[in-house]
Design a protein around this motif. Sequence first.
Motif, PDB file in Angstrom:
ATOM      1  N   TYR A 164      -6.604   9.314  -6.156  1.00 15.30           N
ATOM      2  CA  TYR A 164      -5.918   8.021  -6.190  1.00 15.30           C
ATOM      3  C   TYR A 164      -5.482   7.609  -4.792  1.00 15.30           C
ATOM      4  O   TYR A 164      -5.572   6.430  -4.413  1.00 15.30           O
ATOM      5  N   SER A 204       2.444   1.851  -3.337  1.00 15.98           N
ATOM      6  CA  SER A 204       1.556   2.333  -4.386  1.00 15.98           C
ATOM      7  C   SER A 204       1.388   3.823  -4.323  1.00 15.98           C
ATOM      8  O   SER A 204       0.986   4.424  -5.299  1.00 15.98           O
ATOM      9  N   ILE A 205       1.650   4.403  -3.154  1.00 18.87           N
ATOM     10  CA  ILE A 205       1.352   5.827  -3.046  1.00 18.87           C
ATOM     11  C   ILE A 205       2.619   6.659  -3.059  1.00 18.87           C
ATOM     12  O   ILE A 205       2.843   7.435  -3.981  1.00 18.87           O
ATOM     13  N   HIS A 258      -2.566   3.340 -13.520  1.00 18.22           N
ATOM     14  CA  HIS A 258      -2.909   4.680 -13.020  1.00 18.22           C
ATOM     15  C   HIS A 258      -1.748   5.642 -13.194  1.00 18.22           C
ATOM     16  O   HIS A 258      -1.944   6.818 -13.500  1.00 18.22           O
ATOM     17  N   THR A 292      -6.820   4.135  -3.185  1.00 17.00           N
ATOM     18  CA  THR A 292      -5.842   3.060  -2.961  1.00 17.00           C
ATOM     19  C   THR A 292      -5.816   2.651  -1.498  1.00 17.00           C
ATOM     20  O   THR A 292      -5.804   1.457  -1.181  1.00 17.00           O
ATOM     21  N   ALA A 345       0.837  -1.197   0.000  1.00 14.02           N
ATOM     22  CA  ALA A 345       0.000   0.000   0.000  1.00 14.02           C
ATOM     23  C   ALA A 345       0.877   1.254   0.000  1.00 14.02           C
ATOM     24  O   ALA A 345       0.633   2.207  -0.727  1.00 14.02           O
ATOM     25  N   LEU A 398     -12.312   3.363  -8.909  1.00 16.55           N
ATOM     26  CA  LEU A 398     -11.070   3.060  -9.620  1.00 16.55           C
ATOM     27  C   LEU A 398     -11.323   2.888 -11.114  1.00 16.55           C
ATOM     28  O   LEU A 398     -10.490   3.254 -11.939  1.00 16.55           O
ATOM     29  N   SER A 422      -2.103  -0.181 -10.431  1.00 18.47           N
ATOM     30  CA  SER A 422      -1.427   1.063 -10.068  1.00 18.47           C
ATOM     31  C   SER A 422      -0.444   1.472 -11.147  1.00 18.47           C
ATOM     32  O   SER A 422      -0.179   2.663 -11.343  1.00 18.47           O
ATOM     33  N   LEU A 426      -3.943  -5.318  -8.019  1.00 16.37           N
ATOM     34  CA  LEU A 426      -3.845  -3.914  -7.625  1.00 16.37           C
ATOM     35  C   LEU A 426      -2.509  -3.321  -8.030  1.00 16.37           C
ATOM     36  O   LEU A 426      -2.409  -2.150  -8.383  1.00 16.37           O
TER      37      LEU A 426
END
Lengths: 349, 488, 168
Positions: B341, B250-251, B315, B345, B247, B388, B312, B308
């Motif tokens: 986003y 992803s950010i 994205h 997420t 997680a 999403l 990502s 996911l």
Amino acid sequence: MLELILETLIKAAIIVGLPLGSIPIILVVERRGAGFMQKRLGPNRVGPFGLMQPLADVFKFLFKEEVEPSHVRPFFYTIAPLIALVVAVMPLAVIPVAAPFDFNGKTIFPEVFHTDLGIFFAFAVSALGSYGILVAGWASNNKFSMLGALRACAQMVSYELSLTTAIVAMIFLYGSNDIHSIVAEQTGYWFGFLPKWGFFVQPVAAVLFLVGIFAESNRLPFDLAEGESELVAGYHIEYSSIKFAIFFMAEYVHMLVLSGLFIILFFGGYSLLPGMELLVGDSALMLTIMQVLSFIIKISLMVWFFVWVRWTLPRFRYDQLMMLGWERLLPLGIFNLIITVLVVHFRNH
Amino acid sequence: MHLTYLANIGHYIPEMLLVVLMVGLIILEATYKESEKNRPYFYITTYIGLAATFIALLVNLKALPLTIFTNSMTIDPFSTLMKMIMVLGTFGAVYLSKINRDIYDSLKSEYVIISVGVLIGGMILASANNMLMLYIGIETLSILSYVLASLSKNNDRSSEAGLKYVLYGGISAGIMLFGMSHIFGIVGTIQFSEMITVLPTLEAWKIAVIMPSFLLFFVGIGYKIACVPFHMWSPDVYEGSPLPVTAFFSIVPKIAGIAVLVRVTMMFFGHTGPMQIGWIGLLSIISALTMTVGNVSAINQKSVKRMLAYSSISHAGVMMAGLVVLSEIGVRSIVFYGITYLFMTVAAFYILGIVQDKYNNDHFERFTGLIYRYPMMAIMMTIVMFSLTGIPPFSGFVAKFNILYALISKKHFALAIILGFNSIVSAYYYLKIVRLMILKKQESDETISHFGFLNQMIITAMTVPVIFLGIFWERVMMLAQGANIFIK
Amino acid sequence: MMFVDVLLTVLTVAFALLTVFSKKTVISAFALLMTLVCIGGIYYQLGSVFLSAIQVLVNAGAVAILFVFVMMLIDLEKYPNNTERSKIKLIITVLTSLVSLGVLALIINNNIDTITVVNLSDSSMKALFDRLFTQYYIPFELATVLLLAAVVAVVVIANNNKQHPGKE
């Protein structure tokens, strides 16, 4: 150009030849001193008081049969002692034996390699010291050699750190890398009798440095590399006759170099011993000679200290050694460095 | 010089707060005995520190844009907004690590400490005004991420993920440095502001040399964003890492990478010329490929985490598409996309984390019939999945709409069509979960323990912005509108 | 003194090529060490005295030791280097090398005036530190933070003293 080459050669001959040539003397001192401390006579057959013993050793090494085991790696086996010797000798290039003096109108720096770096060069180059042992241990293709070499290498790298913190603290204190200015700061006396040596200003750094140089030169109490009772002979098991002799020469030269650096940083380098100014009078030549003599005396005392410690203390175990280096000395060194920086900062403002 | 530094630090408070927080957490962790499971003070300190950083960033938002520390860092609204997104992402990831089982109890505090370190790296990267700061930022981000990826020590996939990340990251950093050294050789300076004045005046042979160097430079940034030719590490690393780490990855690194890419593009390629044509062409192709590859590869996945991860990637491709327009509209849409986003997420990973904790794996089938046992969680997951995909009235739709608007207004029709197609394709795998949750009967009657009121509230709190931003998006859009990049 | 320059450059390139092309890994490690030492020599010839000492002290005296250490501990005779030969690879390698060399030559040509203009009459260390502690101070400090964080990270990975739940 030719002058420069000639001058450098003469200096090299003196500054490098002298330590190499004094190895036999150190050998005698070590063996007789060992005997003296162990309440026995040392070698005393060859020559008066055993003084020709090193000569006999040299002859033995030269004429002994060169055993070349078949299981060693060929190129690295031959080159390892050479690496050890070259790296041990290189720091001698920046060690001066006297203050700069005039000769025929030109200032001569009595060191082979005069550079901005000064003392930093010596430490940068002695960082390469572990390679000789590492290559020797690995090229011997022998598990015991490998073990000894790895332990020695780990020990040298670990103690380099605390050594470097002590050096940086001293360089910070004296404000310059240049050895001549470091020694110049240490000439003179406080209260009329106490020499302005670095040892009295920074005893902590001095002790750190001392422990560090014992570890760097693989001398007892840090000599697990050649732990005679554990690993037979460590990294030079497979070496015989002249290559073995080169390893020993390298170890002694390294010991001399490191004592030289210790004396420069902490005991005034080539500055005159207390009481020697009376002999100097006014002539510059006498001054230079006395400085060289002081330096030699101080280094001899330091070498005797090395021999003394060797035959007094027992050897460290490996984990004790690592703990000492990383968990005790390194924090102490960093703490000392912080305090030094603060003191110097407030002294300058 | 000293006085200027002291004055500058006043503007640099968020990063300083984070550094102090990191050191404080290390010291605080040392006071805990090993057997203590709960470390309440530790987490409270982290939350307070992150909240303080957020508030400091809010204060910076009002401040005038300026460069500090002799022009090596810029503080402008764009970087501050991106930093705020990263801080919120870290907040969510830290809480996720607290309740998730993937991070061992003995390593929970190490996770937090290292995450704060990665956040510091991301913040350095977002403000970089100097090639050197850019490199330091990327290296701080990367080196600490390598460790985060291999934090599940007893899991082979985790070590594999860490190793793959290290190798890939090391090589990309080396290539990027090579490109940067060439750029320095041609232009003669590392300051971005000085480079801007030099770049339009280069002769033809210098442009011919500098374009491949910029391509090499792009390798490093592209690896961080995981865009197409440099995305191969991403699925394995995302799948092998523990869930809170995934997680987090992803950010934070993605947003930081996008921030620096936007800054570099807007600064260097703003003037028309062969360099701009080359760079924009490159970005368009890579963006199109990234979206497509990400979406198409996600179709076949059996594991939700891996799905996911691929999504990502796509994205990130969409955000790069917003960059192609090279104008205010594009930057605004990217910032808005980043904000939406973030929330989507974090919510998705949170719900996935709860399900994974119970069943010990994250296959799609674990979501079967979720609506009968936990209707709240299922509805939130549905909302997040719809968002999403880009279905109105959720925030994902608004974000994608803005990017499409930016693309069409600058006549990049091909990219817009590709974006549209990819959204349709992504509907398959996002709505697969929704279908399984709602339309299928549940597998068994097990209930998820520890799923009390608090967790339900938190899921709702994370999903509310998703809905909220979808409906009331004008205020946030105005905030994003003010995200000017300060060029000096 | 051109002779020393040329000698150092030739040695560096030779050792670098040996690192890449040698079949035994330990020889690669030692050739890497010699490359780093020769690069230290090149730094000295270019006038940056401090940087050459740091290069030898850090790169050759610590980093390369770690490389050599690991190469010696792992018996790599079982995993010889890849000796695949292919014509296409050779052609592409040569072409890429030529293009890179051309680019490097262009860049150096572009900058050759700046190199000769730099006058290090007073101590080069002072010139370096003047810049480092005023203009580039913040990257310096942030690099320190990075090093601290990396040490923490490495200890986390390598720490065997903690109890972890059983293998999954």
